[in-house]
Design a protein around this motif. Structure first.
Motif, PDB file in Angstrom:
ATOM      1  N   ARG A  33      -9.626  89.518 100.348  1.00 33.69           N
ATOM      2  CA  ARG A  33      -8.492  90.375  99.989  1.00 33.69           C
ATOM      3  C   ARG A  33      -8.336  91.498 101.017  1.00 33.69           C
ATOM      4  O   ARG A  33      -9.317  92.005 101.564  1.00 33.69           O
ATOM      5  CB  ARG A  33      -8.680  90.940  98.581  1.00 33.69           C
ATOM      6  CG  ARG A  33      -8.660  89.848  97.522  1.00 33.69           C
ATOM      7  CD  ARG A  33      -9.154  90.327  96.172  1.00 33.69           C
ATOM      8  NE  ARG A  33      -8.102  91.002  95.420  1.00 33.69           N
ATOM      9  CZ  ARG A  33      -8.270  91.464  94.171  1.00 33.69           C
ATOM     10  NH1 ARG A  33      -9.446  91.336  93.554  1.00 33.69           N
ATOM     11  NH2 ARG A  33      -7.281  92.053  93.544  1.00 33.69           N
ATOM     12  N   ILE A  34      -7.086  91.850 101.279  1.00 29.16           N
ATOM     13  CA  ILE A  34      -6.789  92.879 102.275  1.00 29.16           C
ATOM     14  C   ILE A  34      -7.332  94.228 101.800  1.00 29.16           C
ATOM     15  O   ILE A  34      -7.291  94.542 100.607  1.00 29.16           O
ATOM     16  CB  ILE A  34      -5.263  92.959 102.541  1.00 29.16           C
ATOM     17  CG1 ILE A  34      -4.985  93.804 103.790  1.00 29.16           C
ATOM     18  CG2 ILE A  34      -4.502  93.479 101.325  1.00 29.16           C
ATOM     19  CD1 ILE A  34      -3.562  93.682 104.297  1.00 29.16           C
ATOM     20  N   GLN A  35      -7.857  94.996 102.736  1.00 29.25           N
ATOM     21  CA  GLN A  35      -8.516  96.254 102.399  1.00 29.25           C
ATOM     22  C   GLN A  35      -7.622  97.466 102.652  1.00 29.25           C
ATOM     23  O   GLN A  35      -6.805  97.467 103.574  1.00 29.25           O
ATOM     24  CB  GLN A  35      -9.787  96.404 103.243  1.00 29.25           C
ATOM     25  CG  GLN A  35     -10.818  95.318 102.997  1.00 29.25           C
ATOM     26  CD  GLN A  35     -11.342  95.354 101.569  1.00 29.25           C
ATOM     27  OE1 GLN A  35     -11.974  96.327 101.157  1.00 29.25           O
ATOM     28  NE2 GLN A  35     -11.080  94.290 100.807  1.00 29.25           N
ATOM     29  N   PRO A  36      -7.764  98.496 101.809  1.00 30.17           N
ATOM     30  CA  PRO A  36      -7.036  99.745 102.073  1.00 30.17           C
ATOM     31  C   PRO A  36      -7.486 100.326 103.412  1.00 30.17           C
ATOM     32  O   PRO A  36      -8.619 100.098 103.847  1.00 30.17           O
ATOM     33  CB  PRO A  36      -7.460 100.657 100.912  1.00 30.17           C
ATOM     34  CG  PRO A  36      -8.004  99.743  99.871  1.00 30.17           C
ATOM     35  CD  PRO A  36      -8.597  98.572 100.597  1.00 30.17           C
ATOM     36  N   LEU A  37      -6.618 101.082 104.044  1.00 27.86           N
ATOM     37  CA  LEU A  37      -6.972 101.700 105.316  1.00 27.86           C
ATOM     38  C   LEU A  37      -8.002 102.797 105.124  1.00 27.86           C
ATOM     39  O   LEU A  37      -7.931 103.579 104.176  1.00 27.86           O
ATOM     40  CB  LEU A  37      -5.730 102.304 105.969  1.00 27.86           C
ATOM     41  CG  LEU A  37      -4.903 101.421 106.892  1.00 27.86           C
ATOM     42  CD1 LEU A  37      -3.660 102.155 107.350  1.00 27.86           C
ATOM     43  CD2 LEU A  37      -5.719 100.969 108.092  1.00 27.86           C
ATOM     44  N   SER A  38      -8.933 102.856 106.056  1.00 23.68           N
ATOM     45  CA  SER A  38      -9.881 103.959 106.078  1.00 23.68           C
ATOM     46  C   SER A  38      -9.278 105.105 106.889  1.00 23.68           C
ATOM     47  O   SER A  38      -8.609 104.886 107.905  1.00 23.68           O
ATOM     48  CB  SER A  38     -11.193 103.510 106.729  1.00 23.68           C
ATOM     49  OG  SER A  38     -11.997 104.625 107.052  1.00 23.68           O
ATOM     50  N   ALA A  39      -9.509 106.333 106.438  1.00 28.79           N
ATOM     51  CA  ALA A  39      -8.984 107.496 107.159  1.00 28.79           C
ATOM     52  C   ALA A  39      -9.598 107.618 108.546  1.00 28.79           C
ATOM     53  O   ALA A  39      -9.047 108.291 109.429  1.00 28.79           O
ATOM     54  CB  ALA A  39      -9.253 108.767 106.353  1.00 28.79           C
ATOM     55  N   GLU A  40     -10.738 106.978 108.770  1.00 34.34           N
ATOM     56  CA  GLU A  40     -11.434 107.087 110.051  1.00 34.34           C
ATOM     57  C   GLU A  40     -10.962 106.041 111.068  1.00 34.34           C
ATOM     58  O   GLU A  40     -11.368 106.072 112.227  1.00 34.34           O
ATOM     59  CB  GLU A  40     -12.944 106.915 109.832  1.00 34.34           C
ATOM     60  CG  GLU A  40     -13.552 107.996 108.947  1.00 34.34           C
ATOM     61  CD  GLU A  40     -15.025 107.750 108.699  1.00 34.34           C
ATOM     62  OE1 GLU A  40     -15.533 106.702 109.152  1.00 34.34           O
ATOM     63  OE2 GLU A  40     -15.665 108.601 108.075  1.00 34.34           O
ATOM     64  N   THR A  41     -10.110 105.134 110.635  1.00 31.13           N
ATOM     65  CA  THR A  41      -9.679 104.063 111.535  1.00 31.13           C
ATOM     66  C   THR A  41      -8.718 104.595 112.599  1.00 31.13           C
ATOM     67  O   THR A  41      -7.729 105.245 112.284  1.00 31.13           O
ATOM     68  CB  THR A  41      -8.985 102.947 110.739  1.00 31.13           C
ATOM     69  OG1 THR A  41      -9.875 102.457 109.739  1.00 31.13           O
ATOM     70  CG2 THR A  41      -8.600 101.790 111.657  1.00 31.13           C
ATOM     71  N   ASP A  42      -9.032 104.318 113.864  1.00 30.11           N
ATOM     72  CA  ASP A  42      -8.126 104.694 114.945  1.00 30.11           C
ATOM     73  C   ASP A  42      -7.460 103.437 115.488  1.00 30.11           C
ATOM     74  O   ASP A  42      -7.799 102.321 115.097  1.00 30.11           O
ATOM     75  CB  ASP A  42      -8.869 105.448 116.060  1.00 30.11           C
ATOM     76  CG  ASP A  42      -9.951 104.601 116.703  1.00 30.11           C
ATOM     77  OD1 ASP A  42      -9.605 103.637 117.414  1.00 30.11           O
ATOM     78  OD2 ASP A  42     -11.156 104.892 116.500  1.00 30.11           O
ATOM     79  N   PHE A  43      -6.503 103.606 116.376  1.00 31.86           N
ATOM     80  CA  PHE A  43      -5.727 102.475 116.866  1.00 31.86           C
ATOM     81  C   PHE A  43      -6.584 101.455 117.613  1.00 31.86           C
ATOM     82  O   PHE A  43      -6.328 100.244 117.541  1.00 31.86           O
ATOM     83  CB  PHE A  43      -4.599 102.956 117.774  1.00 31.86           C
ATOM     84  CG  PHE A  43      -3.528 103.739 117.063  1.00 31.86           C
ATOM     85  CD1 PHE A  43      -3.390 103.686 115.687  1.00 31.86           C
ATOM     86  CD2 PHE A  43      -2.632 104.530 117.772  1.00 31.86           C
ATOM     87  CE1 PHE A  43      -2.401 104.399 115.023  1.00 31.86           C
ATOM     88  CE2 PHE A  43      -1.626 105.250 117.127  1.00 31.86           C
ATOM     89  CZ  PHE A  43      -1.515 105.180 115.752  1.00 31.86           C
ATOM     90  N   PHE A  44      -7.568 101.930 118.362  1.00 32.96           N
ATOM     91  CA  PHE A  44      -8.413 101.002 119.108  1.00 32.96           C
ATOM     92  C   PHE A  44      -9.221 100.125 118.158  1.00 32.96           C
ATOM     93  O   PHE A  44      -9.213  98.893 118.278  1.00 32.96           O
ATOM     94  CB  PHE A  44      -9.357 101.767 120.046  1.00 32.96           C
ATOM     95  CG  PHE A  44      -8.688 102.391 121.231  1.00 32.96           C
ATOM     96  CD1 PHE A  44      -8.444 101.659 122.390  1.00 32.96           C
ATOM     97  CD2 PHE A  44      -8.309 103.726 121.210  1.00 32.96           C
ATOM     98  CE1 PHE A  44      -7.834 102.230 123.497  1.00 32.96           C
ATOM     99  CE2 PHE A  44      -7.699 104.315 122.305  1.00 32.96           C
ATOM    100  CZ  PHE A  44      -7.459 103.565 123.449  1.00 32.96           C
TER     101      PHE A  44
END
Length: 227
Positions: A33-44
């Motif tokens: 299942r698709i996961q919610p975005l983490s606030a720490e995720t950057d574009f790279f």
């Protein structure tokens, strides 16, 4: 290399749905299942890329279209509200990431922001200050010639500005080449471990060049509009 590897290592997290331990990925490997975005995720990291500046444009585009299909809201119409929200958030971030990373200038600007740099004030190179003053005078001369409709003076002012425009574009090309050289330096430092004492001078110079580039780009835009 060891420190560089930690920059791309996937952070462990818990699946929002089945509670399985998994890396910071788009889909849980256990329940898929698709996961919610983490606030720490950057574009790279979102695109599975190391924080380098020399990227393969074809690979970036391939990753973009592959993820676009996987995140498309049509695939989640029968899913839970949380999954629908996650698909929209990831689709939105994918578009932002692709726009930021596909261009050399925007990619460098984004890297600087990740490294704690604020957008630098747009300043001309020191050796361009006198020329900028002269350019502003030429622009005013063209405006005046247009206003009083003196054809000969309009042509002369246009010719002068077109010559200046060609010179400014050459400066932009030179700055772009210097940026590419800094990209190579940055990537080399990244490979060797991201030593802070080595990367700061490179980032400082990159920030300065981007400031100069932005200033000159604005000049080019203003002159083109007047022409």
């Amino acid at each position: 290399m060891a420190e560089a590897a930690t920059n791309t290592e996937k952070r462990l997290q818990t699946c929002a749905f089945c509670q399985a331990r998994c890396a910071d990925v788009h889909f849980c490997p256990a329940c898929r299942r698709i996961q919610p975005l983490s606030a720490e995720t950057d574009f790279f990291s979102f695109l599975g890329l190391p924080r380098r500046l020399r990227l393969n444009a074809a690979e970036l585009e391939k990753s973009f279209y592959s993820l676009s299909r996987q995140f498309h809201p049509d695939y989640f119409m029968g899913a839970s509200q949380a999954e629908q929200q996650a698909s929209m958030e990831r689709s939105s971030m994918l578009n932002d990431a692709y726009r930021a990373l596909r261009g050399n200038v925007t990619r460098a600007q984004y890297l600087l922001s990740l490294e704690g740099y604020k957008e630098a004030e747009k300043k001309p190179p020191a050796d361009l200050l006198e020329e900028v003053f002269e350019l502003n005078m030429r622009v005013e001369e063209l405006k005046t010639a247009k206003r009083i409709a003196v054809e000969g003076e309009i042509g002369e002012a246009r010719s002068s500005l077109e010559e200046a425009l060609s010179s400014l574009r050459a400066r932009l090309a030179e700055i772009d080449q210097r940026l590419l050289a800094l990209f190579e330096q940055w990537d080399d430092i990244f490979e060797r471990g991201n030593a802070a004492s080595e990367k700061k001078p490179v980032l400082d110079r990159m920030s300065e060049l981007l400031s100069h580039r932005s200033y000159i780009s604005n000049l080019v835009r203003d002159i083109r509009e007047e022409l």
